[in-house]
Write an enzyme that holds these catalytic residues in place. Sequence first.
Site, PDB file in Angstrom:
ATOM      1  N   GLY A  11       0.844  -1.198   0.000  1.00 49.94           N
ATOM      2  CA  GLY A  11       0.000   0.000   0.000  1.00 49.94           C
ATOM      3  C   GLY A  11       0.867   1.231   0.000  1.00 49.94           C
ATOM      4  O   GLY A  11       2.074   1.156   0.277  1.00 49.94           O
ATOM      5  N   CYS A  53       5.316  -6.174   1.363  1.00 54.17           N
ATOM      6  CA  CYS A  53       5.722  -4.768   1.341  1.00 54.17           C
ATOM      7  C   CYS A  53       5.131  -4.002   2.533  1.00 54.17           C
ATOM      8  O   CYS A  53       5.533  -4.238   3.654  1.00 54.17           O
ATOM      9  CB  CYS A  53       5.343  -4.162  -0.007  1.00 54.17           C
ATOM     10  SG  CYS A  53       6.308  -2.697  -0.364  1.00 54.17           S
ATOM     11  N   HIS A  65       7.429  -7.860  -4.250  1.00 54.55           N
ATOM     12  CA  HIS A  65       6.074  -8.221  -4.696  1.00 54.55           C
ATOM     13  C   HIS A  65       6.082  -9.568  -5.436  1.00 54.55           C
ATOM     14  O   HIS A  65       6.454  -9.619  -6.607  1.00 54.55           O
ATOM     15  CB  HIS A  65       5.519  -7.125  -5.604  1.00 54.55           C
ATOM     16  CG  HIS A  65       5.203  -5.877  -4.854  1.00 54.55           C
ATOM     17  ND1 HIS A  65       3.980  -5.638  -4.272  1.00 54.55           N
ATOM     18  CD2 HIS A  65       5.974  -4.810  -4.534  1.00 54.55           C
ATOM     19  CE1 HIS A  65       3.993  -4.475  -3.655  1.00 54.55           C
ATOM     20  NE2 HIS A  65       5.201  -3.949  -3.790  1.00 54.55           N
ATOM     21  N   LYS A 120     -12.469 -13.109 -14.983  1.00 57.91           N
ATOM     22  CA  LYS A 120     -12.878 -13.459 -16.347  1.00 57.91           C
ATOM     23  C   LYS A 120     -12.315 -14.810 -16.823  1.00 57.91           C
ATOM     24  O   LYS A 120     -13.027 -15.609 -17.424  1.00 57.91           O
ATOM     25  CB  LYS A 120     -12.407 -12.360 -17.298  1.00 57.91           C
ATOM     26  CG  LYS A 120     -12.940 -12.503 -18.707  1.00 57.91           C
ATOM     27  CD  LYS A 120     -14.309 -11.937 -18.770  1.00 57.91           C
ATOM     28  CE  LYS A 120     -14.887 -12.006 -20.170  1.00 57.91           C
ATOM     29  NZ  LYS A 120     -16.206 -11.368 -20.195  1.00 57.91           N
TER      30      LYS A 120
END
Length: 555
Positions: free
Chosen positions: A97, A124, A211, A411
Amino acid sequence: MSTRPGPTSRRVATTGDVEVSTYLEIAEEKLGQTTVPGETPKGGDEAIVVLDFGSQFSRLIARRVREAHVYCEIFPHNAPREALERLNVRGFILSGGPASVFEDGAPQLPAYVLDSGLPVLGICYGMQLLAHSLGGAVEPGLLREYGHAVVHQNATGHALFEGMDSSMPVWMSHGDKVTVMPPGFSCLGYTENSPVAMMGNDAGVIGLQFHPEVVHTPSGAQLIQNFLYDVCGCGGLWTPGNFIDESVARIRDQVGDGRVICALSGGVDSAITAALINRAIGDQLTCIFVDNGLLRREEAERVVGTFKRAMSINLIHVDAADQFLDALDGVVDPEQKRKQIGETFIRVFEDVAEEIEDVSFLAQGTLYPDVIESTSHETGAAAKIKTHHNVGGLPAAMRLSLVEPLRYLFKDEVRDVGLALGLPEEIVLRQPFPGPGLAIRIIGEVTREKLEVLRSCDWIVMDEIKGANLYRQLWQSFAVLTDTRSVGVMGDHRTYGYLAAIRAVTSEDAMTADWARLPYEVLAKISSRIVNEVPEVNRVVYDITSKPPGTIEWE
Ligand code: XMP
């Protein structure tokens, strides 16, 4: 661990708004009149909670977890404990964030995370928050560390590292960093600039400075999977087959003996919604397919063939081409076209729906990205439902409860479910097609003549793109009929015909797109076939504009 599914290959993200609603505003207005049922997805018998601290990658984290066949949901960082109660939580992931733990009002770690005793993976900001909350020290970084780095393992043999090399390229994006680990933690990995790039304790609380969810951390998917299987003890139960079984049970539960209507557009989301509900309640479902006369060649036949004949779904096929073309008479402005089409759709749908007795549910193909977007991350308030793009607005006079079986799927998961339901690839893997159809691919006034011309061009584009095996690599590929005419020569004759444009783009989510570098031979073939087979067109151009600044559709 030989019984667990292998790491799934990374797939191209297809989570974006594929069929953005023409009718969104109208439909959202109507939504106030519907009631939203309480939903209780079980997500297999295990779930991971991703707490979102404002990272742009929270959605990617969720996708990586799902790709490892573990169900997960994203919650705002301040979600109350009760919001998670319907899930069988096996672990938490704290996203990154933009905040710094030193700022006033920086997002805090909810007490229930550590109280639960469950494994936690802090990424993070999530890692800094763990260190800060558990008695370690975080220091403001003088320089942001942004981009590639190499992490070296400090603790070979840790469950997190199963099947991984001792050094791995990772992607960093942080300012602050952990300088003193909390009591009980050890350093699991370091980089040149971060002495503590990974830390963990015996209770499965782990922090990563980098990440793992982004593609620039190539072993990130494996790392996340190891956390899920080897630290949280998840079994990888989230598969299309399990989803279908659970979903069928849930739909039966929600609907009981009630009747459901579903607007079928022929697009992927509404098609799979209908197929799933049909599997659950069969005859209690009625689909309404409004043929607006703005469809591509053979499209209506294909929808009716697949759903009515092959799948025996109750399908009302409404031929409303005249109504739509009347509404478009003389309309040139693109937004006005959308408005006319949207309003006509609602009128037609409403008329048909009113004829069906005892309807109490409306099925919609809402997907998880829509739900995430409409959830307030500020307040953690319950999701406000946003209308799905495929449904062209809701019947004004009816109070209907929503059935949204795809509401927790991305999706590509929807496509997997479609295939598992036995829908043809032709439907499941098709390129997006906008709700207003060919009307926004005809520049200027829409007439029957121009629609026929465009259908012929479009057919040739599709035929050649599919013939060259390019269809699945492209986000969209289609023809546009402009209102420009130009002079040409055919045989010994002067011609004066329409200019057709070809548009073919690659994209991950339709938010940005690049023009596809189609092979010259394919372009040549398309061009020569169009000018030869479509007499009204004598010139073909290829659109080489990316988005932005262009859009995918021309109108
Ligand atoms: P643009 O043209 O804005 O399109 O780059 C992004 C994606 O949305 C589709 N699109 C629409 N879909 N109603 C729809 O249902 C619309 O009015 C509409 N306009 C664009 C477009 O095909 C692309 O996939």
